[in-house]
Design a protein around this motif. Sequence first.
Motif, PDB file in Angstrom:
ATOM      1  N   ASN A 160       0.810  -1.218   0.000  1.00 15.10           N
ATOM      2  CA  ASN A 160       0.000   0.000   0.000  1.00 15.10           C
ATOM      3  C   ASN A 160       0.845   1.272   0.000  1.00 15.10           C
ATOM      4  OD1 ASN A 160      -2.353  -1.483  -0.010  1.00 15.10           O
ATOM      5  ND2 ASN A 160      -2.643  -1.355   2.202  1.00 15.10           N
ATOM      6  N   ARG A 161       2.028   1.210   0.570  1.00 11.05           N
ATOM      7  CA  ARG A 161       2.898   2.394   0.630  1.00 11.05           C
ATOM      8  C   ARG A 161       3.911   2.438  -0.519  1.00 11.05           C
ATOM      9  NH1 ARG A 161       3.794   4.011   6.885  1.00 11.05           N
ATOM     10  NH2 ARG A 161       1.629   3.777   7.485  1.00 11.05           N
ATOM     11  N   GLY A 162       3.829   1.465  -1.423  1.00  7.66           N
ATOM     12  CA  GLY A 162       4.700   1.471  -2.589  1.00  7.66           C
ATOM     13  C   GLY A 162       6.114   0.995  -2.327  1.00  7.66           C
ATOM     14  N   PHE A 163       6.313   0.256  -1.237  1.00  3.83           N
ATOM     15  CA  PHE A 163       7.637  -0.321  -0.970  1.00  3.83           C
ATOM     16  C   PHE A 163       7.743  -1.625  -1.759  1.00  3.83           C
ATOM     17  CE2 PHE A 163       6.955   1.600   3.478  1.00  3.83           C
ATOM     18  CZ  PHE A 163       7.437   2.831   3.076  1.00  3.83           C
ATOM     19  N   ASN A 164       8.483  -1.597  -2.843  1.00  3.93           N
ATOM     20  CA  ASN A 164       8.587  -2.779  -3.706  1.00  3.93           C
ATOM     21  C   ASN A 164       9.887  -3.535  -3.546  1.00  3.93           C
ATOM     22  OD1 ASN A 164       6.024  -2.483  -4.992  1.00  3.93           O
ATOM     23  ND2 ASN A 164       6.884  -0.725  -6.081  1.00  3.93           N
ATOM     24  N   ASN A 165      10.864  -2.939  -2.872  1.00  2.57           N
ATOM     25  CA  ASN A 165      12.138  -3.590  -2.593  1.00  2.57           C
ATOM     26  C   ASN A 165      12.171  -3.865  -1.097  1.00  2.57           C
ATOM     27  OD1 ASN A 165      13.448  -3.332  -5.300  1.00  2.57           O
ATOM     28  ND2 ASN A 165      13.106  -1.169  -4.867  1.00  2.57           N
ATOM     29  N   VAL A 166      11.900  -5.118  -0.741  1.00  4.35           N
ATOM     30  CA  VAL A 166      11.669  -5.445   0.662  1.00  4.35           C
ATOM     31  C   VAL A 166      12.549  -6.598   1.120  1.00  4.35           C
ATOM     32  CG1 VAL A 166       9.928  -6.098   2.376  1.00  4.35           C
ATOM     33  CG2 VAL A 166       9.257  -4.702   0.412  1.00  4.35           C
ATOM     34  N   TRP A 167      13.302  -6.342   2.176  1.00  2.00           N
ATOM     35  CA  TRP A 167      14.058  -7.388   2.855  1.00  2.00           C
ATOM     36  C   TRP A 167      13.175  -7.849   4.006  1.00  2.00           C
ATOM     37  CZ3 TRP A 167      19.471  -6.380   5.504  1.00  2.00           C
ATOM     38  CH2 TRP A 167      19.889  -7.543   6.162  1.00  2.00           C
ATOM     39  N   ILE A 168      12.695  -9.064   3.923  1.00  2.00           N
ATOM     40  CA  ILE A 168      11.837  -9.651   4.956  1.00  2.00           C
ATOM     41  C   ILE A 168      12.734 -10.433   5.901  1.00  2.00           C
ATOM     42  CG2 ILE A 168       9.941 -11.246   5.423  1.00  2.00           C
ATOM     43  CD1 ILE A 168       9.121 -10.787   2.413  1.00  2.00           C
ATOM     44  N   GLU A 169      12.607 -10.138   7.188  1.00  2.00           N
ATOM     45  CA  GLU A 169      13.427 -10.831   8.170  1.00  2.00           C
ATOM     46  C   GLU A 169      12.528 -11.329   9.296  1.00  2.00           C
ATOM     47  OE1 GLU A 169      17.868  -9.824   9.247  1.00  2.00           O
ATOM     48  OE2 GLU A 169      16.507  -8.485  10.298  1.00  2.00           O
ATOM     49  N   VAL A 170      12.609 -12.624   9.559  1.00  2.00           N
ATOM     50  CA  VAL A 170      11.759 -13.259  10.576  1.00  2.00           C
ATOM     51  C   VAL A 170      12.610 -14.176  11.444  1.00  2.00           C
ATOM     52  CG1 VAL A 170       9.657 -13.142   9.179  1.00  2.00           C
ATOM     53  CG2 VAL A 170      11.121 -15.152   9.012  1.00  2.00           C
ATOM     54  N   ASP A 171      12.105 -14.469  12.644  1.00  2.00           N
ATOM     55  CA  ASP A 171      12.856 -15.352  13.539  1.00  2.00           C
ATOM     56  C   ASP A 171      12.326 -16.788  13.532  1.00  2.00           C
ATOM     57  OD1 ASP A 171      10.571 -15.131  15.122  1.00  2.00           O
ATOM     58  OD2 ASP A 171      11.512 -13.832  16.594  1.00  2.00           O
ATOM     59  N   ALA A 172      11.457 -17.106  12.589  1.00  2.00           N
ATOM     60  CA  ALA A 172      10.896 -18.460  12.481  1.00  2.00           C
ATOM     61  C   ALA A 172      11.380 -19.120  11.188  1.00  2.00           C
ATOM     62  CB  ALA A 172       9.367 -18.411  12.508  1.00  2.00           C
ATOM     63  N   MET A 173      12.310 -20.071  11.320  1.00  2.00           N
ATOM     64  CA  MET A 173      12.831 -20.772  10.132  1.00  2.00           C
ATOM     65  C   MET A 173      11.714 -21.486   9.383  1.00  2.00           C
ATOM     66  SD  MET A 173      15.961 -20.235   9.402  1.00  2.00           S
ATOM     67  CE  MET A 173      16.237 -21.534   8.228  1.00  2.00           C
ATOM     68  N   LEU A 174      10.726 -21.995  10.112  1.00  2.00           N
ATOM     69  CA  LEU A 174       9.601 -22.684   9.480  1.00  2.00           C
ATOM     70  C   LEU A 174       8.886 -21.758   8.502  1.00  2.00           C
ATOM     71  CD1 LEU A 174       7.786 -25.188   9.244  1.00  2.00           C
ATOM     72  CD2 LEU A 174       6.519 -24.348  11.239  1.00  2.00           C
ATOM     73  N   LEU A 175       8.716 -20.514   8.863  1.00  2.00           N
ATOM     74  CA  LEU A 175       8.062 -19.539   7.988  1.00  2.00           C
ATOM     75  C   LEU A 175       8.863 -19.350   6.699  1.00  2.00           C
ATOM     76  CD1 LEU A 175       5.840 -17.421   7.560  1.00  2.00           C
ATOM     77  CD2 LEU A 175       7.233 -15.824   8.847  1.00  2.00           C
ATOM     78  N   ILE A 176      10.168 -19.243   6.815  1.00  2.00           N
ATOM     79  CA  ILE A 176      11.023 -19.103   5.629  1.00  2.00           C
ATOM     80  C   ILE A 176      10.897 -20.326   4.732  1.00  2.00           C
ATOM     81  CG2 ILE A 176      13.433 -18.933   4.850  1.00  2.00           C
ATOM     82  CD1 ILE A 176      13.960 -17.306   7.453  1.00  2.00           C
ATOM     83  N   GLN A 177      10.884 -21.503   5.328  1.00  2.00           N
ATOM     84  CA  GLN A 177      10.756 -22.736   4.547  1.00  2.00           C
ATOM     85  C   GLN A 177       9.415 -22.806   3.824  1.00  2.00           C
ATOM     86  OE1 GLN A 177      11.573 -25.323   7.862  1.00  2.00           O
ATOM     87  NE2 GLN A 177      13.695 -25.658   7.207  1.00  2.00           N
ATOM     88  N   ILE A 178       8.361 -22.331   4.450  1.00  2.00           N
ATOM     89  CA  ILE A 178       7.044 -22.323   3.805  1.00  2.00           C
ATOM     90  C   ILE A 178       7.031 -21.336   2.639  1.00  2.00           C
ATOM     91  CG2 ILE A 178       4.613 -21.669   4.125  1.00  2.00           C
ATOM     92  CD1 ILE A 178       4.884 -22.795   7.023  1.00  2.00           C
ATOM     93  N   ILE A 179       7.546 -20.131   2.846  1.00  2.00           N
ATOM     94  CA  ILE A 179       7.567 -19.113   1.790  1.00  2.00           C
ATOM     95  C   ILE A 179       8.434 -19.566   0.619  1.00  2.00           C
ATOM     96  CG2 ILE A 179       8.234 -16.725   1.218  1.00  2.00           C
ATOM     97  CD1 ILE A 179       5.696 -17.073   3.071  1.00  2.00           C
ATOM     98  N   ASN A 180       9.557 -20.223   0.904  1.00  2.00           N
ATOM     99  CA  ASN A 180      10.465 -20.695  -0.145  1.00  2.00           C
ATOM    100  C   ASN A 180      10.048 -22.037  -0.739  1.00  2.00           C
ATOM    101  OD1 ASN A 180      12.136 -18.450  -0.016  1.00  2.00           O
ATOM    102  ND2 ASN A 180      13.488 -19.364   1.502  1.00  2.00           N
ATOM    103  N   ASP A 181       8.901 -22.566  -0.333  1.00  2.00           N
ATOM    104  CA  ASP A 181       8.388 -23.861  -0.812  1.00  2.00           C
ATOM    105  C   ASP A 181       9.308 -25.027  -0.497  1.00  2.00           C
ATOM    106  OD1 ASP A 181       5.946 -22.920  -1.865  1.00  2.00           O
ATOM    107  OD2 ASP A 181       6.953 -22.262  -3.698  1.00  2.00           O
TER     108      ASP A 181
END
Length: 177
Positions: A77-98
């Motif tokens: 919504n704010r037009g941020f198209n270059n985004v570094w997503i950082e999370v502390d749950a490895m499971l979440l990263i594995q789900i997003i990366n398939d």
Amino acid sequence: MEHNIVTERIVNWRKPSPPFVKLNSDGAVNNLSAGAGGIIRDNSGSILAAFAAPIHRPNAITAELLALNYRLKICKNRGFNNVWIEVDAMLLIQIINDTIPGNPQNFYLIREIKHCISSMNFFISHIYREANICADWLAKKGCSLSNYEELDIRMLNPVLKGMVNLDKAGMPYIRNE
């Protein structure tokens, strides 16, 4: 006699390089409630947006996914198209990366997240909880709320403001392993 050896590791929050913004999100679950929180910062470490929200389907991975989904919508919504997503749950990263499939109950939420990031220039990485302290604080705040709350970045809670300033200064956190 058995001795537990504790090793310490220094971890810290790192600023994104232009043109990226950094999105840190987290979910929190306790015995009574669940919450989501997230923060978006620019390359100087200054806050662009922050939120906290209650979650009504309290399990850890759903909390993490909802936190990420809230933040991604704000980026879009704010037009941020270059985004570094950082999370502390490895499971979440594995789900997003398939790498692994998500829980079927989260199918539509995962699909919504993947649709949102498909139009972004993004990368996702892991951060230890100790260095994800601002998002962790916001997620815990979400546990005590009754509605979604977008924080006024000009009038931050002094505790959160202090943590943001420590991150901006590059102060390290100690992780015991």
